[in-house]
Enzyme design. Structure first.
Site, PDB file in Angstrom:
ATOM      1  CB  THR A   1       9.655   7.493   7.873  1.00 19.68           C
ATOM      2  OG1 THR A   1      10.387   7.598   9.109  1.00 19.68           O
ATOM      3  CG2 THR A   1       9.691   8.822   7.133  1.00 19.68           C
TER       4      THR A   1
ATOM      5  CD  GLN B   1       6.899  21.005  10.055  1.00 16.63           C
ATOM      6  OE1 GLN B   1       7.309  21.716   9.140  1.00 16.63           O
ATOM      7  NE2 GLN B   1       7.707  20.235  10.758  1.00 16.63           N
TER       8      GLN B   1
ATOM      9  CG  ASP C   1       0.446  11.282   9.291  1.00 14.55           C
ATOM     10  OD1 ASP C   1       1.668  11.162   9.137  1.00 14.55           O
ATOM     11  OD2 ASP C   1      -0.066  11.600  10.383  1.00 14.55           O
TER      12      ASP C   1
ATOM     13  CG  HIS D   1       2.022  22.209   6.934  1.00 17.04           C
ATOM     14  ND1 HIS D   1       3.283  21.672   6.857  1.00 17.04           N
ATOM     15  CD2 HIS D   1       2.215  23.513   7.232  1.00 17.04           C
ATOM     16  CE1 HIS D   1       4.186  22.620   7.076  1.00 17.04           C
ATOM     17  NE2 HIS D   1       3.569  23.747   7.316  1.00 17.04           N
TER      18      HIS D   1
ATOM     19  CB  CYS E   1     -15.504  24.848  -1.354  1.00 18.20           C
ATOM     20  SG  CYS E   1     -15.743  26.116  -2.635  1.00 18.20           S
TER      21      CYS E   1
ATOM     22  CB  SER F   1      14.221  18.694   7.032  1.00 13.38           C
ATOM     23  OG  SER F   1      13.087  19.344   6.438  1.00 13.38           O
TER      24      SER F   1
ATOM     25  CG  ASN G   1      15.323  15.150  12.213  1.00 15.67           C
ATOM     26  OD1 ASN G   1      14.177  14.759  12.024  1.00 15.67           O
ATOM     27  ND2 ASN G   1      16.069  15.695  11.258  1.00 15.67           N
TER      28      ASN G   1
HETATM   29  N1  APR Z   1      13.262   8.992  12.801  1.00 13.07           N
HETATM   30  C1  APR Z   1      13.791  10.242  12.973  1.00 13.07           C
HETATM   31  N2  APR Z   1      13.918  11.140  11.972  1.00 13.07           N
HETATM   32  C2  APR Z   1      13.482  10.760  10.754  1.00 13.07           C
HETATM   33  C3  APR Z   1      12.936   9.483  10.485  1.00 13.07           C
HETATM   34  C4  APR Z   1      12.838   8.589  11.578  1.00 13.07           C
HETATM   35  N3  APR Z   1      12.340   7.345  11.427  1.00 13.07           N
HETATM   36  N4  APR Z   1      12.612   9.417   9.165  1.00 13.07           N
HETATM   37  C5  APR Z   1      12.956  10.611   8.625  1.00 13.07           C
HETATM   38  N5  APR Z   1      13.476  11.406   9.578  1.00 13.07           N
HETATM   39  C6  APR Z   1      13.926  12.793   9.449  1.00 13.07           C
HETATM   40  C7  APR Z   1      14.658  13.093   8.164  1.00 13.07           C
HETATM   41  O1  APR Z   1      16.055  12.925   8.344  1.00 13.07           O
HETATM   42  C8  APR Z   1      14.300  14.562   7.922  1.00 13.07           C
HETATM   43  O2  APR Z   1      15.239  15.448   8.515  1.00 13.07           O
HETATM   44  O3  APR Z   1      12.749  13.569   9.413  1.00 13.07           O
HETATM   45  C9  APR Z   1      12.954  14.730   8.619  1.00 13.07           C
HETATM   46  C10 APR Z   1      11.791  14.854   7.655  1.00 13.07           C
HETATM   47  O4  APR Z   1      11.975  16.067   6.961  1.00 13.07           O
HETATM   48  P1  APR Z   1      11.001  16.425   5.736  1.00 13.07           P
HETATM   49  O5  APR Z   1      10.873  15.237   4.851  1.00 13.07           O
HETATM   50  O6  APR Z   1      11.499  17.712   5.177  1.00 13.07           O
HETATM   51  O7  APR Z   1       9.568  16.609   6.428  1.00 13.07           O
HETATM   52  P2  APR Z   1       9.048  17.893   7.222  1.00 13.07           P
HETATM   53  O8  APR Z   1      10.150  18.539   7.994  1.00 13.07           O
HETATM   54  O9  APR Z   1       7.854  17.459   7.970  1.00 13.07           O
HETATM   55  O10 APR Z   1       8.598  18.865   6.021  1.00 13.07           O
HETATM   56  C11 APR Z   1       7.905  20.033   6.373  1.00 13.07           C
HETATM   57  O11 APR Z   1       7.444  20.403   4.025  1.00 13.07           O
HETATM   58  O12 APR Z   1       6.766  19.715   1.922  1.00 13.07           O
HETATM   59  C12 APR Z   1       6.364  20.311   3.092  1.00 13.07           C
HETATM   60  O13 APR Z   1       4.148  20.348   3.815  1.00 13.07           O
HETATM   61  C13 APR Z   1       5.271  19.521   3.763  1.00 13.07           C
HETATM   62  O14 APR Z   1       4.779  19.423   6.138  1.00 13.07           O
HETATM   63  C14 APR Z   1       5.804  19.257   5.170  1.00 13.07           C
HETATM   64  C15 APR Z   1       6.871  20.323   5.320  1.00 13.07           C
HETATM   65 ZN    ZN Z   2     -18.091  26.412  -2.550  1.00  8.05          ZN
END
Ligand code: APR
Ligand code: ZN
Length: 259
Positions: free
Chosen positions: A29, A104, A107, A124, A132, A200, A224
């Site tokens: 992020t 996960q 990017d 992921h 394909c 998360s 986190n």
């Molecule tokens: N520093 C620390 N923590 C952060 C920051 C930051 N700058 N920005 C966001 N976060 C934390 C948020 O508080 C949240 O708990 O990172 C976590 C991101 O959680 P999600 O958005 O749920 O992402 P993720 O855990 O990677 O999701 C897992 O879900 O939709 C699917 O395939 C997708 O790989 C993804 C999977």
């Molecule tokens: Zn094919």
């Protein structure tokens, strides 16, 4: 910032020999890529129920939706630069302490930061390739998306077998790459420190990895912003932005080695 927590993590890392780092969207992020579940995240902009593997397979209109979703998100990823958290992981790897980097994220920022691709396990998948779904042929992403732009194609199909093409990420309902999953759980079981950054921990089976590491005797660290369902299992939690937190941990760690 949680200086006490940072010091304690650096002490744990100092005595660790086999570190596994596990990252989620929260590590990216600060590089300008929205995560999924923070306020304003991806799942507040798109309906994840329309973006499942089953729906993609079922009808052209869902393939169109999925490709529009994927292409709308791609520019932020391709322009993004790694941040201090990605760079800290490269430093952990170069110090010889990294057993594996399990992510996960789709990017490609870990590769962009200089992490060894042979140590990266993309649970992921990746947006950098297209596959394909029938004959598993793979292309570099731009080979397909440039043709889509040139020929005004919204939903591409395989030139070999006619199967539907999709970016090589794992959608909800799609099985994770078996070998990557197996190796990730094996590394989690065999590490002595499992460091989770920016997840998360709500999506299975990836979210089980920290507990798998604990079962193998590892200490657990979480960097986190929000709480997770596995907070109780963590030895140390540092609440803060991954970039500055990881940078401070590495500064603390270098202080030890200068002593
Ligand atoms: N520093 C620390 N923590 C952060 C920051 C930051 N700058 N920005 C966001 N976060 C934390 C948020 O508080 C949240 O708990 O990172 C976590 C991101 O959680 P999600 O958005 O749920 O992402 P993720 O855990 O990677 O999701 C897992 O879900 O939709 C699917 O395939 C997708 O790989 C993804 C999977
Ligand atoms: Zn094919």
């Amino acid at each position: 910032m949680d200086d006490e927590g940072i010091k304690r993590v650096a002490q744990l890392m100092r005595s660790a020999r086999k570190i596994v780092v596990f990252t989620g969207a929260g590590i990216s992020t600060e590089s300008g890529i929205p995560d999924f579940r923070s306020p304003g995240g991806i799942w507040s902009q798109y309906n994840q129920d329309d973006l499942t593997y089953q729906k993609f397979r079922s009808h052209e209109k869902y393939r169109k939706l999925y490709w529009a979703y994927d292409r709308a998100r791609y520019p932020a990823m391709s322009d993004a630069l790694p941040n201090q958290a990605h760079e800290a992981i490269v430093e952990i790897e170069r110090s010889g302490l990294l057993l594996a980097l399990i992510t996960q994220n789709i990017d490609g920022l870990h590769q962009k930061a200089g992490s060894d691709p042979n140590k990266i396990y993309e649970l992921h998948g990746t947006v950098k390739e297209v596959t394909c779904l029938d004959c598993s042929t793979r292309w570099v992403r731009e080979e397909i998306t440039d043709r889509m732009d040139r020929e005004g194609i919204e939903v591409p199909y395989c030139p070999h077998c006619g199967g539907p093409l999709k970016c090589a990420t794992i959608a909800f309902g799609q099985s994770l790459p078996a070998e990557v999953l197996e190796k990730s759980f094996a590394y989690a079981r065999n590490c002595d420190l499992f460091l989770t950054i920016g997840s998360s921990l709500v999506v299975q089976p990836a979210a089980m990895l920290p507990l798998e590491a604990k079962r193998g005797g590892a200490r657990l660290v979480l960097v986190n912003l929000s709480t997770t369902p596995y907070d109780q299992a963590m030895d140390i939690i540092v609440r803060g932005n991954a970039g500055p937190v990881m940078d401070s941990i590495m500064t603390e760690l270098r202080r030890f080695s200068d002593e």
